[in-house]
Design a protein around this motif. Sequence first.
Motif, PDB file in Angstrom:
ATOM      1  N   VAL A 195      12.179  -6.783  81.408  1.00  0.00           N
ATOM      2  CA  VAL A 195      12.078  -8.186  80.364  1.00  0.00           C
ATOM      3  C   VAL A 195      12.374  -9.300  80.469  1.00  0.00           C
ATOM      4  CG1 VAL A 195      13.096  -8.914  78.371  1.00  0.00           C
ATOM      5  CG2 VAL A 195      13.530  -6.801  79.118  1.00  0.00           C
ATOM      6  N   TYR A 196      13.154 -10.176  81.572  1.00  0.00           N
ATOM      7  CA  TYR A 196      12.601 -10.786  82.415  1.00  0.00           C
ATOM      8  C   TYR A 196      11.570 -11.244  82.824  1.00  0.00           C
ATOM      9  CZ  TYR A 196      17.950 -10.953  82.673  1.00  0.00           C
ATOM     10  OH  TYR A 196      19.337 -11.002  82.199  1.00  0.00           O
ATOM     11  N   ALA A 197      10.730 -10.290  83.627  1.00  0.00           N
ATOM     12  CA  ALA A 197       9.154 -10.467  83.728  1.00  0.00           C
ATOM     13  C   ALA A 197       8.665 -10.639  82.491  1.00  0.00           C
ATOM     14  CB  ALA A 197       9.215  -9.620  84.386  1.00  0.00           C
ATOM     15  N   GLU A 198       8.757  -9.833  81.372  1.00  0.00           N
ATOM     16  CA  GLU A 198       8.165 -10.516  80.502  1.00  0.00           C
ATOM     17  C   GLU A 198       8.282 -11.683  79.842  1.00  0.00           C
ATOM     18  OE1 GLU A 198       5.816  -8.244  76.881  1.00  0.00           O
ATOM     19  OE2 GLU A 198       5.914  -7.621  78.827  1.00  0.00           O
ATOM     20  N   LEU A 199       9.351 -12.121  79.868  1.00  0.00           N
ATOM     21  CA  LEU A 199       9.595 -13.549  79.562  1.00  0.00           C
ATOM     22  C   LEU A 199       8.999 -14.627  80.093  1.00  0.00           C
ATOM     23  CD1 LEU A 199      13.208 -13.973  77.905  1.00  0.00           C
ATOM     24  CD2 LEU A 199      11.204 -12.984  76.521  1.00  0.00           C
ATOM     25  N   ASP A 200       8.859 -14.257  81.633  1.00  0.00           N
ATOM     26  CA  ASP A 200       8.312 -15.561  82.024  1.00  0.00           C
ATOM     27  C   ASP A 200       6.614 -15.540  82.027  1.00  0.00           C
ATOM     28  OD1 ASP A 200      10.771 -16.066  83.211  1.00  0.00           O
ATOM     29  OD2 ASP A 200      10.594 -14.278  84.677  1.00  0.00           O
ATOM     30  N   GLY A 201       6.080 -14.578  81.911  1.00  0.00           N
ATOM     31  CA  GLY A 201       5.084 -14.539  81.451  1.00  0.00           C
ATOM     32  C   GLY A 201       4.560 -14.442  80.580  1.00  0.00           C
ATOM     33  N   TRP A 202       5.482 -15.029  79.182  1.00  0.00           N
ATOM     34  CA  TRP A 202       5.409 -15.630  77.441  1.00  0.00           C
ATOM     35  C   TRP A 202       5.492 -17.609  77.944  1.00  0.00           C
ATOM     36  CZ3 TRP A 202       4.873 -14.814  72.523  1.00  0.00           C
ATOM     37  CH2 TRP A 202       4.078 -13.653  72.523  1.00  0.00           C
ATOM     38  N   TYR A 248      15.521 -21.167  77.165  1.00  0.00           N
ATOM     39  CA  TYR A 248      17.084 -20.477  76.143  1.00  0.00           C
ATOM     40  C   TYR A 248      17.804 -19.002  76.124  1.00  0.00           C
ATOM     41  CZ  TYR A 248      20.478 -21.346  73.090  1.00  0.00           C
ATOM     42  OH  TYR A 248      21.799 -21.559  72.225  1.00  0.00           O
ATOM     43  N   THR A 249      16.084 -18.629  75.542  1.00  0.00           N
ATOM     44  CA  THR A 249      16.593 -17.330  75.314  1.00  0.00           C
ATOM     45  C   THR A 249      16.929 -16.589  76.936  1.00  0.00           C
ATOM     46  OG1 THR A 249      15.501 -16.906  73.427  1.00  0.00           O
ATOM     47  CG2 THR A 249      15.305 -14.781  74.885  1.00  0.00           C
ATOM     48  N   ARG A 250      16.096 -16.612  77.932  1.00  0.00           N
ATOM     49  CA  ARG A 250      16.443 -15.713  78.519  1.00  0.00           C
ATOM     50  C   ARG A 250      18.037 -16.151  79.205  1.00  0.00           C
ATOM     51  NH1 ARG A 250      16.404 -15.068  84.287  1.00  0.00           N
ATOM     52  NH2 ARG A 250      14.634 -13.922  85.294  1.00  0.00           N
ATOM     53  N   GLU A 251      18.012 -17.416  79.551  1.00  0.00           N
ATOM     54  CA  GLU A 251      19.741 -17.364  79.911  1.00  0.00           C
ATOM     55  C   GLU A 251      20.987 -17.046  79.344  1.00  0.00           C
ATOM     56  OE1 GLU A 251      19.254 -22.234  79.620  1.00  0.00           O
ATOM     57  OE2 GLU A 251      18.273 -22.356  81.555  1.00  0.00           O
TER      58      GLU A 251
END
Length: 361
Positions: free
Chosen positions: A273-280, A328-331
């Motif tokens: 999921v972190y990788a998905e958010l990084d992709g965004w 912010y969401t990832r953090e």
Amino acid sequence: MILSQIFFGWSTFGHDEAINFFLKSAQKNQLPHANLIVGPSRVGKTTLAFDLACLINLYPDEEKSQDQIIDIQKDDKAQRIIRGLNSDIRLFNIDTPYILNGKKIVSKINISIEHIKNIKRETSIKPFESKSKVFIIQDCHNMTNEAANSFLKILEEPFENNYFILTTDLIDQIPETIVSRCQLINLVRVNSNSISEMVEKKFNVNHEKSKTIARFSKGCPGWAISAVNDEILLDSYNQLFSRIMDVISSSIEQRLNYSRKLSIQFRNNRNEVYAELDGWVDWFRDLALLKNQLGEYILFRENIFEYKKYLDQLRIEEIVSSINKIIYTRENLEKNVSPNLALDVLILELPYVNDHNINTE
């Protein structure tokens, strides 16, 4: 003799400063007994940890240093360490099983007090096939508070010939009491050209593909090496690009379905999921670069035409705001907030693009 000529063949790539520090420490017989290696995911932290385990156990004694030369890639003892076959080199992470009430348990969520109890028991046992025991705790930020407090006591009263190597990409989540007792080693992202050259020469990859792999690795050699051996990794970026394009123009119901899938995935493998958010973040960053006529720096270069179809509908302020919201969401997820709530709010707040009004010229 030059240090690098006595002990060489490190698997670690692009982190010469860290290697030189450990070589000089070994020469002075001052290798730190507790090390904390910090850096982005797949930048080479675990690779360096195993290389360091080789150095700890195989560096020649002072009186033999002129005669004994160690090549990690060819030395049988070193290869047993690198391959995880040496019983004195122990790797602990959230996938490491432990025994509780006679049952084998695999957490998949955190490093528990039971893991640390296991480490404590093993520290009191003398090494079997090596000079020293080395305990590698991967992603140590996953330790529970109880586990961290117990591990701190081990660091405060270490047994002789025990070494600890911790790795993390989230140093802010590690108690300062542990950080202060470790030698801090910061690994930064490696230059893209260096990764491209390494991939091309070491794996005989053609120049164009090596450049593509280096670009998507974002300075992390571990990812680049994995991409050479697994083409699905590169393809996963294309799939991610397609998912983002679908979500950005989808309905509220479709967005919530996507968010809930991410929430379920987060409980099973939060790194995905972190990788998905990084992709965004990468997707919106590319849009910002294109808005400023800097297309040569975008990540998804193969999809530049698709990007241009969205530029007219998204203002630069919306793009920057979206990047900040994702970060912010990832953090917050890293701080263990509710994934359902955090992801729902994020996905609903991202800008909506009407694909029926897209300019395709």
